[in-house]
Write a protein that holds these residues in place. Structure first.
Motif, PDB file in Angstrom:
ATOM      1  N   SER A  31       0.730  -1.359   0.084  1.00 28.22           N
ATOM      2  CA  SER A  31      -0.027   0.257   0.150  1.00 28.22           C
ATOM      3  C   SER A  31       0.716   1.355   0.134  1.00 28.22           C
ATOM      4  N   SER A  32       2.079   1.189   0.332  1.00 24.30           N
ATOM      5  CA  SER A  32       3.124   2.284   0.474  1.00 24.30           C
ATOM      6  C   SER A  32       4.014   2.294  -0.729  1.00 24.30           C
ATOM      7  N   ARG A  33       3.991   1.204  -1.419  1.00 26.70           N
ATOM      8  CA  ARG A  33       5.108   1.145  -2.637  1.00 26.70           C
ATOM      9  C   ARG A  33       4.530   1.850  -3.609  1.00 26.70           C
ATOM     10  N   PRO A  34       5.065   2.689  -4.314  1.00 22.74           N
ATOM     11  CA  PRO A  34       4.778   3.489  -5.505  1.00 22.74           C
ATOM     12  C   PRO A  34       4.197   2.382  -6.649  1.00 22.74           C
ATOM     13  N   ALA A  35       3.395   2.622  -7.176  1.00 27.15           N
ATOM     14  CA  ALA A  35       2.712   1.635  -8.255  1.00 27.15           C
ATOM     15  C   ALA A  35       3.261   2.275  -9.399  1.00 27.15           C
ATOM     16  N   ARG A  36       3.730   3.408  -9.364  1.00 23.22           N
ATOM     17  CA  ARG A  36       4.091   4.044 -10.793  1.00 23.22           C
ATOM     18  C   ARG A  36       5.433   4.791 -10.721  1.00 23.22           C
ATOM     19  N   THR A  37       6.108   4.793 -11.776  1.00 21.19           N
ATOM     20  CA  THR A  37       7.325   5.511 -11.968  1.00 21.19           C
ATOM     21  C   THR A  37       6.915   6.936 -12.013  1.00 21.19           C
TER      22      THR A  37
END
Length: 318
Positions: A31-37
């Motif tokens: 939930s905290s990891r960026p899903a997009r660059t």
């Protein structure tokens, strides 16, 4: 008695605390990891691994008693027994069953002469499988071997590093010249189709297999891979295979790839080139090192055999 009870309770509490401390994931939660660059594309950077049985055989298959088998007491496929090269390994040399990863009817559409060669490959697995020699695994085989691989993503290049054989490849998202010759890993050119990374891979040599079951391709193979995010920690991977020299039509396989979530997850070197040296070149020693192995239940004697026309042996013995 009261002191013993207090010690037991305290010990249990400490054990529980230690267990929680060891098993709690230290990775950044999904939930905290960026899903997009930063440029808005799906973020595939990280360490990934397939969790399936494609490494043994792409197609649906029952569990088998060995990678190489021979007829047993009865002349039925289910009654075959492990052949001599894998007998001493027991269950470790068995093949787990699988529902397969080939889409459609589950069949790989070989031409008749290619189907015969595939069957022959399986029977001569010890001599022919490039994996045993630690050759570069090729694509798509590198994607579902039972080892992790790492993706490092930028705006114009995507680098993939694999544990097995220190293999690597670059997916070019910009224009580049192709390589001067065919290679084990091919030449990868990618583009984005919405949130799906589409990669065309060409320029293969004909020295790779797809799996341990003898499935193979020629130098004419072309692949189209598609990487589509399912969640920040899972990718739907599919690849369409086209090779008119071997197959009657294009065919497709697909599977999920999963992010490794262990704390400090990283690629650990697997120096299989060194591990394979005795297997590949032990026959050129004047005094073989590996000649006999004896356990409580069996004795295995090794007689090295020089393949006809072995140019390395002929050169080494001059």
């Amino acid at each position: 008695m009261g002191k013993l009870l207090a010690v037991a309770v305290l010990s249990a509490a400490v054990s529980a605390a230690i267990t929680v401390g060891v098993t709690r994931p230290a990775e950044v939660p999904s939930s905290s990891r960026p899903a997009r660059t930063a440029d808005g594309k799906p973020n595939f950077s990280g360490i990934w691994q397939a969790v399936n049985e494609a490494h043994w055989d792409l197609q649906a298959h029952e569990a088998r008693p060995g990678i190489v088998t021979q007829p047993g007491v009865y002349p039925y496929e289910f009654a075959r027994v492990p052949a001599a090269p894998v007998l001493a390994l027991g269950a470790a040399a068995g093949v787990p069953g699988s529902i397969g990863v080939v889409e459609g009817d589950g069949e790989i559409p070989y031409k008749p002469e290619a189907a015969a060669l595939k069957k022959e490959n399986a029977e001569h697995w010890v001599d022919r499988d490039p994996e045993l020699k630690c050759y570069l695994p090729g694509i798509p085989r590198a994607m579902y071997m039972p080892y992790p691989f790492q993706i490092v993503q930028s705006t114009n290049k995507i680098q993939m590093a694999y544990t097995f054989a220190n293999a690597a490849r670059t997916i070019h998202l910009d224009e580049v010249e192709g390589p001067p010759d065919d290679t084990y890993m091919g030449h990868s050119v990618g583009r984005w189709d919405g949130d799906t990374l589409v990669v065309e891979v060409t320029g293969f040599n004909d020295r790779n297999w797809f799996d341990r079951a003898g499935n193979f391709h020629s130098a004419a193979m072309k692949l189209v891979e598609r990487y589509t995010p399912i969640t920040p920690d899972a990718i739907h991977y599919e690849v369409t295979v086209e090779d008119p020299n071997v197959f009657t039509r294009p065919w497709k396989m697909s599977m999920p790839l999963y992010r490794r979530l262990e704390a400090n997850s990283q690629l650990i070197e697997y120096p299989c080139i060194e591990f394979a040296e005795e297997f590949l070149y032990g026959h050129v020693r004047k005094q073989p090192l590996v000649k006999r192995w004896e356990s409580e239940t069996m004795i295995v004697d090794i007689t090295r055999k020089v393949p006809p026309g072995d140019s390395f042996y002929d050169w080494y013995r001059r």
